[in-house]
Design an enzyme around this catalytic site. Structure first.
Site, PDB file in Angstrom:
ATOM      1  N   GLU A   1     -10.044   5.605   3.003  1.00  0.00           N
ATOM      2  CA  GLU A   1     -10.806   4.502   3.576  1.00  0.00           C
ATOM      3  C   GLU A   1      -9.823   3.370   3.820  1.00  0.00           C
ATOM      4  O   GLU A   1      -8.776   3.305   3.188  1.00  0.00           O
ATOM      5  CB  GLU A   1     -11.902   4.040   2.610  1.00  0.00           C
TER       6      GLU A   1
ATOM      7  N   SER B   1       1.767  -9.835  -0.541  1.00  0.00           N
ATOM      8  CA  SER B   1       1.375  -8.424  -0.467  1.00  0.00           C
ATOM      9  C   SER B   1       1.615  -7.773   0.891  1.00  0.00           C
ATOM     10  O   SER B   1       1.782  -6.564   0.981  1.00  0.00           O
ATOM     11  CB  SER B   1      -0.092  -8.271  -0.864  1.00  0.00           C
TER      12      SER B   1
ATOM     13  N   LYS C   1       0.813  -1.221   0.000  1.00  0.00           N
ATOM     14  CA  LYS C   1       0.000   0.000   0.000  1.00  0.00           C
ATOM     15  C   LYS C   1       0.852   1.279   0.000  1.00  0.00           C
ATOM     16  O   LYS C   1       0.427   2.301  -0.512  1.00  0.00           O
ATOM     17  CB  LYS C   1      -0.947   0.003   1.199  1.00  0.00           C
TER      18      LYS C   1
END
Ligand SMILES: *Cc1c(COP(=O)(O)O)cnc(C)c1O
Length: 410
Positions: A111, A377, A89
């Protein structure tokens, strides 16, 4: 066949910008300028420097020896879990915070589901001295509490969303509401390849660093840029978009995604959008969406907060339609078992999301001597409570019982 957006932000039939009038000027401004902003040499220089020195890129490509032995093939893990803040991210958050700064925005909203995007956003806001508000579903606040604490320490205001399933979809609704009320000074930093054009394309471009590095790293280790297959999990689809990006037009490389089957795709408690979804509009774009016959959005479920979303990015909807992407539904239990397997064979505790990608491995046929790359991830620190709960339960119950009787209440 094209896997990039047209000028209206469509991948084939999917994408676009379905937004309320109040946001029109904001979105239009972003649409008109994002390409120029992010491709400018000075932007790229600042972005690449932050990726390298702040986020710790390139993320390593790790040859997983014992996992490879077990499956009779060569398995590489692209270690996004090693990035600063613990997932992919940060790649996107760093890119978009530079865009926001460029546009003169003072207030950032976001969010978050698993909290990884919230943490990444709070991190880059601290770095750039910008106000930060993060919306998060009440259930996710509970099941990802370590990340809530991190966001607060980083100076973000965490706002809890109590509507619907109290997960990512509901947090997104609240963030959009905020944006509509504050269109002037606020930048909405979206965490995946979802939302109105240009977000899906912009986020995919920021995450494309993953496959850019992968090509080079694989060349170094295997004397080819191309693995046989690439595996990634899909919530909205940003880590998948990033690791697929430079292979989209290269049909020799099979692209495979895992989506969250929760307690089973027929259980009514899943987030298996590619199987259960139909065309619809969610959060500003046309895509595949889980919905009732009369078009009400279905409440999604997954043990993994990052995959607990009823839609999927428009790029992936298009890839599925064009049969460029194969999707495997992976249940909670399959993901938990895959997480345990990676931990015991390689000493790596994966995020529950990433564990879904690992859960594809036992389902693949004839993988002898193949090179398989898996997008790892994120790391599992945030999921320790779920893991502990599961393993305590698993110890007491034989495997056969588990699928049937394990009712995981987060
Ligand atoms: C958020 C998250 C995901 C899911 O989001 P995508 O946009 O589909 O990548 C997957 N893994 C981790 C570790 C995450 O934090």
């Amino acid at each position: 066949m094209s896997f990039t957006t047209d000028q209206n932000g469509y991948y084939g039939n999917y994408g676009g910008a379905y937004i309320p009038e109040m946001l029109h000027q904001n979105i239009q401004q972003l649409q008109d300028n994002y390409q120029e902003i992010i491709s400018h040499p000075s932007f790229q220089k600042e972005y690449k420097t932050l990726l390298q020195d702040y986020a710790g890129r390139p993320s390593s490509l790790y040859f997983a020896t014992r996992l490879s032995d077990k499956y009779g093939c060569k398995i590489y893990l692209k270690r996004e879990d090693l990035n600063h803040t613990g997932s992919h991210k940060i790649n996107n958050a760093l890119g978009q915070i530079l865009v926001a700064k460029h546009m003169g925005k003072k207030r950032i909203i976001a969010e978050t589901g698993a909290g990884q995007h919230g943490v990444a956003t709070a991190t880059v806001c601290a770095l750039m001295d910008l106000e930060c508000v993060v919306y998060m579903g009440a259930l996710d606040v509970k099941r990802q509490s370590p990340n809530v604490a991190r966001m607060k320490m980083l100076g973000a205001k965490v706002v809890t969303a109590h509507s619907g399933s109290q997960t990512l979809k509901d947090a997104t609704n609240e963030a959009i509401r905020d944006w509509i009320n504050n269109p002037e000074d606020t930048y909405y930093l979206i965490g995946s390849v979802v939302g109105p054009h240009p977000y899906p394309d912009m986020v995919a471009k920021f995450q494309s660093i993953i496959s850019e590095e992968l090509q080079e790293q694989l060349m170094d280790k295997e004397a080819t840029t191309d693995p046989h297959r690439i595996l990634a999990c899909i919530g909205g689809g940003s880590n998948a978009a990033g690791i697929f990006y430079h292979y989209l037009d290269n049909k020799k490389v099979q692209l495979i995604a895992a989506e969250a089957a929760g307690k089973g795709i027929d259980s009514g408690e899943s987030a298996a959008t590619s199987i259960l979804g139909r065309d619809g509009i969610i959060h500003g774009s046309k895509t595949l969406l889980m919905q009732t016959p009369d078009g009400q959005i279905t409440e999604p479920y997954s043990i993994s907060a990052g995959l607990d979303y009823p839609g999927i990015g428009p790029l992936h909807a298009h890839l599925i339609k064009e049969k460029r992407l194969d999707v495997y539904p992976i249940t909670d239990i399959e993901a938990l078992e895959a997480a345990m397997e990676l931990t015991s064979l390689e000493g790596i505790i994966p995020a529950l999301e990433s564990a879904h990608a690992l859960g594809i491995l036992p389902k693949l046929e004839s993988k002898k001597n193949e090179i398989i790359v898996i997008s790892l991830s994120g790391r599992g620190d945030k999921d320790m409570e779920a893991y502990q709960k599961y393993f305590k339960y698993a110890k007491k119950h034989p495997h056969e019982d588990l699928e049937k009787s394990f009712l995981f209440v987060p």
